[in-house]
Every structure is written in structure tokens, then in C-alpha cells.
Design a protein around this motif. Structure first.
Motif, PDB file in Angstrom:
ATOM      1  N   ALA A 268      21.238  -0.951   9.181  1.00  0.00           N
ATOM      2  CA  ALA A 268      20.508  -1.211  10.423  1.00  0.00           C
ATOM      3  C   ALA A 268      21.136  -0.506  11.626  1.00  0.00           C
ATOM      4  O   ALA A 268      20.428   0.068  12.464  1.00  0.00           O
ATOM      5  CB  ALA A 268      20.422  -2.716  10.671  1.00  0.00           C
ATOM      6  N   VAL A 269      22.468  -0.561  11.724  1.00  0.00           N
ATOM      7  CA  VAL A 269      23.106   0.028  12.906  1.00  0.00           C
ATOM      8  C   VAL A 269      22.943   1.547  12.918  1.00  0.00           C
ATOM      9  O   VAL A 269      22.863   2.164  13.993  1.00  0.00           O
ATOM     10  CB  VAL A 269      24.602  -0.369  13.022  1.00  0.00           C
TER      11      VAL A 269
ATOM     12  N   PRO B 158      21.189  -7.682  11.679  1.00  0.00           N
ATOM     13  CA  PRO B 158      20.374  -7.316  12.846  1.00  0.00           C
ATOM     14  C   PRO B 158      19.087  -6.605  12.442  1.00  0.00           C
ATOM     15  O   PRO B 158      19.033  -5.936  11.413  1.00  0.00           O
ATOM     16  CB  PRO B 158      21.291  -6.374  13.634  1.00  0.00           C
ATOM     17  N   THR B 159      18.075  -6.762  13.301  1.00  0.00           N
ATOM     18  CA  THR B 159      16.772  -6.128  13.033  1.00  0.00           C
ATOM     19  C   THR B 159      16.374  -5.260  14.223  1.00  0.00           C
ATOM     20  O   THR B 159      15.479  -5.612  14.991  1.00  0.00           O
ATOM     21  CB  THR B 159      15.681  -7.184  12.765  1.00  0.00           C
ATOM     22  N   PRO B 160      17.056  -4.139  14.402  1.00  0.00           N
ATOM     23  CA  PRO B 160      16.718  -3.260  15.526  1.00  0.00           C
ATOM     24  C   PRO B 160      15.272  -2.776  15.424  1.00  0.00           C
ATOM     25  O   PRO B 160      14.742  -2.611  14.323  1.00  0.00           O
ATOM     26  CB  PRO B 160      17.704  -2.096  15.388  1.00  0.00           C
ATOM     27  N   PRO B 161      14.633  -2.573  16.567  1.00  0.00           N
ATOM     28  CA  PRO B 161      13.202  -2.215  16.596  1.00  0.00           C
ATOM     29  C   PRO B 161      13.004  -0.723  16.328  1.00  0.00           C
ATOM     30  O   PRO B 161      12.707   0.053  17.234  1.00  0.00           O
ATOM     31  CB  PRO B 161      12.794  -2.592  18.017  1.00  0.00           C
ATOM     32  N   ILE B 162      13.167  -0.339  15.056  1.00  0.00           N
ATOM     33  CA  ILE B 162      13.205   1.091  14.702  1.00  0.00           C
ATOM     34  C   ILE B 162      11.911   1.805  15.072  1.00  0.00           C
ATOM     35  O   ILE B 162      11.944   2.880  15.684  1.00  0.00           O
ATOM     36  CB  ILE B 162      13.504   1.245  13.188  1.00  0.00           C
TER      37      ILE B 162
ATOM     38  N   GLY C  83      26.651  -9.003  26.031  1.00  0.00           N
ATOM     39  CA  GLY C  83      26.775  -9.209  24.585  1.00  0.00           C
ATOM     40  C   GLY C  83      26.754  -7.894  23.834  1.00  0.00           C
ATOM     41  O   GLY C  83      25.955  -7.011  24.150  1.00  0.00           O
ATOM     42  N   GLY C  84      27.576  -7.744  22.846  1.00  0.00           N
ATOM     43  CA  GLY C  84      27.615  -6.514  22.064  1.00  0.00           C
ATOM     44  C   GLY C  84      26.758  -6.596  20.806  1.00  0.00           C
ATOM     45  O   GLY C  84      26.235  -7.658  20.463  1.00  0.00           O
ATOM     46  N   GLU C  85      26.608  -5.457  20.148  1.00  0.00           N
ATOM     47  CA  GLU C  85      25.945  -5.350  18.840  1.00  0.00           C
ATOM     48  C   GLU C  85      24.479  -5.785  18.860  1.00  0.00           C
ATOM     49  O   GLU C  85      23.958  -6.238  17.840  1.00  0.00           O
ATOM     50  CB  GLU C  85      26.715  -6.147  17.784  1.00  0.00           C
ATOM     51  N   ASP C  86      23.829  -5.640  20.010  1.00  0.00           N
ATOM     52  CA  ASP C  86      22.408  -5.976  20.063  1.00  0.00           C
ATOM     53  C   ASP C  86      21.570  -5.041  19.213  1.00  0.00           C
ATOM     54  O   ASP C  86      20.622  -5.439  18.565  1.00  0.00           O
ATOM     55  CB  ASP C  86      21.905  -5.881  21.513  1.00  0.00           C
ATOM     56  N   HIS C  87      21.903  -3.753  19.264  1.00  0.00           N
ATOM     57  CA  HIS C  87      21.076  -2.726  18.638  1.00  0.00           C
ATOM     58  C   HIS C  87      19.626  -2.824  19.089  1.00  0.00           C
ATOM     59  O   HIS C  87      18.694  -2.586  18.316  1.00  0.00           O
ATOM     60  CB  HIS C  87      21.258  -2.722  17.119  1.00  0.00           C
ATOM     61  N   ALA C  88      19.476  -3.179  20.351  1.00  0.00           N
ATOM     62  CA  ALA C  88      18.194  -3.024  21.025  1.00  0.00           C
ATOM     63  C   ALA C  88      18.074  -1.557  21.470  1.00  0.00           C
ATOM     64  O   ALA C  88      19.035  -0.801  21.399  1.00  0.00           O
ATOM     65  CB  ALA C  88      18.139  -3.954  22.232  1.00  0.00           C
ATOM     66  N   LEU C  89      16.889  -1.178  21.924  1.00  0.00           N
ATOM     67  CA  LEU C  89      16.696   0.168  22.474  1.00  0.00           C
ATOM     68  C   LEU C  89      16.514   0.062  23.979  1.00  0.00           C
ATOM     69  O   LEU C  89      15.669  -0.698  24.463  1.00  0.00           O
ATOM     70  CB  LEU C  89      15.466   0.824  21.847  1.00  0.00           C
ATOM     71  N   LEU C  90      17.331   0.813  24.692  1.00  0.00           N
ATOM     72  CA  LEU C  90      17.247   0.913  26.146  1.00  0.00           C
ATOM     73  C   LEU C  90      16.580   2.249  26.476  1.00  0.00           C
ATOM     74  O   LEU C  90      17.035   3.291  25.987  1.00  0.00           O
ATOM     75  CB  LEU C  90      18.655   0.864  26.741  1.00  0.00           C
ATOM     76  N   ALA C  91      15.535   2.209  27.280  1.00  0.00           N
ATOM     77  CA  ALA C  91      14.817   3.459  27.566  1.00  0.00           C
ATOM     78  C   ALA C  91      14.361   3.496  29.017  1.00  0.00           C
ATOM     79  O   ALA C  91      14.199   2.466  29.659  1.00  0.00           O
ATOM     80  CB  ALA C  91      13.602   3.600  26.638  1.00  0.00           C
ATOM     81  N   ALA C  92      14.194   4.700  29.520  1.00  0.00           N
ATOM     82  CA  ALA C  92      13.592   4.907  30.837  1.00  0.00           C
ATOM     83  C   ALA C  92      12.215   5.550  30.640  1.00  0.00           C
ATOM     84  O   ALA C  92      12.047   6.396  29.753  1.00  0.00           O
ATOM     85  CB  ALA C  92      14.480   5.805  31.691  1.00  0.00           C
ATOM     86  N   PHE C  93      11.275   5.104  31.442  1.00  0.00           N
ATOM     87  CA  PHE C  93       9.905   5.623  31.362  1.00  0.00           C
ATOM     88  C   PHE C  93       9.447   6.021  32.764  1.00  0.00           C
ATOM     89  O   PHE C  93       9.892   5.425  33.756  1.00  0.00           O
ATOM     90  CB  PHE C  93       8.947   4.556  30.824  1.00  0.00           C
ATOM     91  N   PRO C  94       8.530   6.970  32.852  1.00  0.00           N
ATOM     92  CA  PRO C  94       8.047   7.402  34.175  1.00  0.00           C
ATOM     93  C   PRO C  94       7.433   6.262  34.972  1.00  0.00           C
ATOM     94  O   PRO C  94       7.556   6.223  36.196  1.00  0.00           O
ATOM     95  CB  PRO C  94       7.000   8.472  33.842  1.00  0.00           C
TER      96      PRO C  94
END
Lengths: 331, 331
Positions: B78-79, B216-220, B273-284
Motif C-alpha cells: 500500500a505505501v 492502510p487503504t490509500p486512495p490509489i 499524524g504520520g503514515e496517513d498515505h492520503a494524497l495532498l494535491a493542489a488544483f486551479p
């Protein structure tokens, strides 16, 4: 000797500081996206990528009394490059996962990086470390993944050897195993623990054997040449010629007959020595051999043994026989 | 409890036998050349390959009292899948280097293989283990390399965030860190050593936090959706939102202002908190957000701090600031 204050342990440095020291020694990157993001992006010009991974663990695979950081980096690169070459491919990138005790010196890590880069530059120009991971571990471990490009070639598998083919090798056989024997015989203390190698005390032959063990130079470019010359099967010789030839024979459904007279002055060492990282290949005929390869035997119809030496079953050490002993697929 | 005789240690089995047990659990391969040769050959349909590596080491990264073999295999996959997703790519293959003590039970190795496969099937269908390496080590270590395809997309880097963008997250923040705290607080003995988790004794919330830590279940798929929706920057949140946002801000030359009201009931846990494995993104713009993402802040012109929380410098734990503290590139 107390290390100078300019040589902190990795536990005293931030991950960013360690990474900075490593990146400074890896040279430039030709990748589309190189180190520093979540992942690297690499060109795969013909729409395929070749990938392999191989790990060196302190204890079973190397000892710090015997291997410098440079040796370790070099060997970790070289053994992976050899697996890419064994498919007939050109190595394009390494990813390196380094797990280290906190008391590892920064200078050691820098040497590992220098060894990785030097091996790429010497053996596979154009290939570089494009990504990696740093972790803490009680056991020093370096896990390398190598990627490569076939550049339009068909991959050369273990399974393509056919009766009537010649069997050939590029690279040295037996030297790395002899180098390991030198380490075990001459550089251990009374308790059997490794002691530092006195390189100056070694004659030329022994020094060459030790170099073959600690800093191998697999014939990477010869793998591509073999593919271009029509090799029908190829593999990296990492566990000894007899054992690896028996794997090729099993995968191909043939028997490989090795001519011991072609193995040089020490045929026993060549037959069973490990960690050669030579390339073993089958070719349609001896006329088609590319530079770097020499004939060492021939492929015959499958018989009761996977490998023969001079036409007879091989009874020596390393005479593992998949037709007799194999308990699972894949080796 | 004495293990049944049908569960030998890996030291009692040949490498081929261990490999056979693993391969039987990995499912099929869609690779051009799958496991069993010197290297795998994988399709890279748009002429590029995305590659990343991440290692889990027993001790710092997991404890066997807390993680089953299945958990370990799942998390190791997952990571790495999350790092591929963070580039906007589709995971295509894993290579797995497993270094194990000789007394590791074969059943444990089988569980690792099952966890690897299950994570691929659940998070990144079509991705499978296509190669690997088995070695002996005093320290149980799993080093995974993930490969991916951009399928014609531009890779989404950390460096593309621009003032005026919105900042958004897909996946949970803070739960994995809370899961780790539960393990440290409630599942250690008097000497501080980990003890087995009594999963039945956990309430639903705690069980979910523990699952976020161990499996963990990151949002692939959301990573590809973000790329398709025009994300300007993206990264995996593995070291806490504030720290990772500060890395994105530094790479992009901007400041990221996080709105803590958007972080749910426990903003402090979400920030650090660590190890979230979420996705951080920037959008217009907030109008362009793909499903799975929620706005948590905005990108502003670079100020004296890389990250602001509610418009002010963040003074809590995890408030590492690359504009103040960064001692090297990349880290």
C-alpha cells in the motif's frame, strides 16, 4: 581511532542531510523525473521495461570487516545490472533502499553512494540511481532494483535453449568463489570472526580473486551483444555454473553438457564457485558468438540429468539436479 | 503453542520451496515476462515508467506482535502504491525483496504473499508482484519497488502548486497516527515491549484507527483522477500533513495555508499524524475537484513560513519548516 568530528553518525543527521550527502555523490540524472519526488519517471523507449531486485544483507552477503562502503555500493549495483544484462537489456536506472543502524558513519554512506555510481559508470554508462529510500535497521541492508530497456530486442529467457545449440560464457568463472575462500581462510580471527583484509599482503592472483568477490565486474554490454547475435537463452551465473546451467536446462527442457577442458586451469572452481555474475548463454552455432563469449559446452536432448560434465553426471558439490531434486518452480 | 509439523521454518526449506509457496499465493501475471527469470519484463505503454521504493524494517516500521504477515504484506504494497498514485500514475507491478530470519515460519511468508496480493487487488487492480528476491537476515525486512504507468498523463510533481490554487486531500488524515498511539499506549507490557493486540476489545473507532495504521487503504485511483482533473501538484502524505505540505510548499516556492476547520473533529491529529498515505494535491480551483478530494486550504504567495494553519505560523509538533530548518534538498 576516533572518527573526526566531521564524520557524524547517520543517527546524528536528519534524513535530509544524509540524502544531501548521497545525492551529491550520485552524479546527474537523465531521468524525466529524477530523485526528490514521490517517484521517479524514466523513459521506456520501446514501450517495455525490464525490472529486477537483489538485496545484500550484512552477515550472509557481506561483512564490514571485508567490504568497504564503496565495495558494498559497487557490488549491490553490479549484481543487479547483471540480471538486466542477462535479459539482453540495457540498464537504465537503479532504485536503492538502504537500511542502516543509527551508528553508521556518514562517510560510509557516502562511500556506498560513490560505489553505486562508479559501478554504473564503469559497467553500464547512462545508468544512474534515480530513486531510493533510507530507513533505520539493526542490520545493514541494501536492496537495489534495476530497470532496463530492451531497445526493441526480444528478451532472452532461460527457456529458449535447444538441442544443437552451443553453450557459451562471458565473464570470469570461479574467481569470486576463490575470493570468498581467501576471506574465510585467511582473514578471520581465532573465533572465526572476520578481520580486516591486508590487501598489500596479497599476490596478484589472490588480489584479483578478492576483487571478483568484493567488486565484481559482470560483462554487462556482452548481454546486449548476445541478444543481437541471436542468443536463444541467457542467464546470470550467480550460484555456480553447474547449478545455474541446470536451471537453464530445466527451463528449456534440455540437457546441457559442459566441456571441462574449456573452463581453464581450475575447472572445479569454475563449475561450482558462486557469485561469478558471468553470463551463460546458448547460441545456434559457434560461428555466431559475439565478442566476449567463449564456448564451454553444448545443448543436447533432455536426458536423465539436467547437466552433464564431459558427458557424465556431475557428482561434485553444486551438482544439484532439478530433474532429481527440484521441489518447486522458479529455482 | 508448538507449530504443527506442516509449518516448517524457512531455514528448513529450500529457496525453491519457499518461492513455490509464495508464487502459489500471488495470483496470475499479466507481465510480458513474469516471475522466474533473471528479470521481469513489463509493458510501459506510453514509453515511460514510474518507479519508487519503500522499505519496512522490523523494529522501527512494524512489530510482529502487532502486525500479522498479512498486515505486513498489505502495508508494504500500500505505501508503495501510494507513491505511484501521487504522481498521477497507475500501478502496474511490484518487486518484493524479503529478508527474513531463518526461524521465520513458512506460514508467515505465505501470509505476507497473501497480503501483498490482497492490497494490489483491492487498491490497484491489475497490479501484481512480478519479481522479487529472498535473503536471510537477522532483521525481518521487506523492500518493495512499485512501477506504474502514466498512460499519457503528465506526471504530477510536488513543485507545481501556484498561488491561488486550492489545496485538497483524498483519504483519511490522522487515523493511522492515532492507531500507532493505541498500540503504544495499550498494547505494550510493563517493560515497554509490544504485546499481541486484542482486537475484540477495541471499539469501532479504535479498530478503524488501528486498521489505518496496520493495513492502510490509500486512495490509489484518486491519484489518476486528480491528474485528469488538472492537479498542479500532488504528493503522498506520509510524515504528517504539516510536514508534507511544507515540502510541497518548498518545492513549489509558495506558502500553503491550511484551514483547520476542514480537518474534522481532531485537527491536531490530522495536522501531525504520520503514515496517513492520503494524497495532498493542489488544483486551479475548487470547481475542478475530482471525487474523493476535499478542500483543506489554499496556496498563497511565498511568505516567511512554508505552511500556515488558519493564517498563522504553526507552532505544534510537526511544525518543521523548510524555510527555516531545511538542511538539504530532497528531504
Amino acid at each position: 581511532m576516533t572518527p573526526p568530528p566531521t564524520d557524524p553518525t547517520v543517527g546524528e543527521l536528519s534524513e535530509g542531510a544524509i540524502l544531501g550527502r548521497i545525492l551529491a555523490r550520485l552524479g546527474g540524472s537523465d531521468a524525466l523525473v529524477g530523485p526528490g519526488d514521490d517517484a521517479a519517471v524514466l523513459a521506456a523507449p520501446d514501450g517495455r521495461v525490464v525490472a529486477t531486485t537483489d538485496t545484500l544483507v550484512h552477515g550472509p552477503d557481506f561483512r564490514l570487516a571485508w567490504s568497504s562502503g564503496y565495495d558494498l555500493g559497487w557490488k549491490a549495483a553490479a549484481v543487479n545490472l547483471a540480471d538486466i544484462a542477462a535479459m539482453g537489456a540495457r540498464p537504465t536506472a537503479l532504485l536503492v533502499a538502504l537500511a542502516m543502524p543509527n551508528d553508521t558513519r556518514a562517510s560510509f554512506v557516502e562511500q556506498v553512494a560513490e560505489g553505486l555510481r562508479a559501478a554504473c559508470d564503469a559497467l553500464a554508462p547512462g545508468c544512474a540511481v534515480e530513486g531510493g529510500d533510507l530507513t533505520v535497521s539493526d542490520t545493514l541492508t541494501i536492496a537495489v532494483t534495476a530497470l532496463g530497456s530492451l531497445d526493441g530486442r526480444a528478451p532472452i529467457l532461460r527457456s529458449g535453449a535447444r538441442a544443437g545449440n552451443v553453450v557459451a560464457v562471458a565473464g570470469r568463472l570461479g574467481a569470486a568463489g576463490r575470493g570468498l575462500a581467501i576471506l574465510f581462510d585467511r582473514f578471520r580471527d581465532a573465533a572465526g570472526e572476520p578481520v580486516r583484509v591486508d590487501h598489500d599482503a596479497l599476490g596478484d592472483d589472490d588480489a584479483a580473486a578478492l576483487a571478483a568477490q568484493l567488486r565484481p565486474t559482470p560483462p554487462i554490454v556482452d548481454g546486449m551483444a548476445a541478444a543481437d547475435a541471436g542468443a536463444t537463452a541467457m542467464m546470470d551465473v550467480s550460484d555456480g555454473l553447474v547449478l545455474d546451467a541446470s536451471r537453464m536446462a530445466a527451463a528449456s527442457g534440455v540437457t546441457i553438457d559442459i566441456d571441462s577442458a574449456e573452463l581453464g586451469a581450475g575447472p572445479a572452481a569454475a563449475l561450482t564457485g558462486g557469485e561469478d555474475h558471468a553470463l551463460l548463454a546458448a547460441f545456434p552455432s559457434a560461428d555466431a558468438l559475439p565478442e566476449g563469449f567463449r564456448v564451454i559446452g553444448r545443448v543436447v536432448e533432455r536426458g536423465s540429468h539436467a547437466v552433464l560434465v564431459d558427458g557424465a553426471a556431475y557428482a561434485g558439490p553444486g551438482g544439484w539436479d532439478p530433474y532429481r531434486d527440484w521441489d518447486a518452480h522458479g529455482g
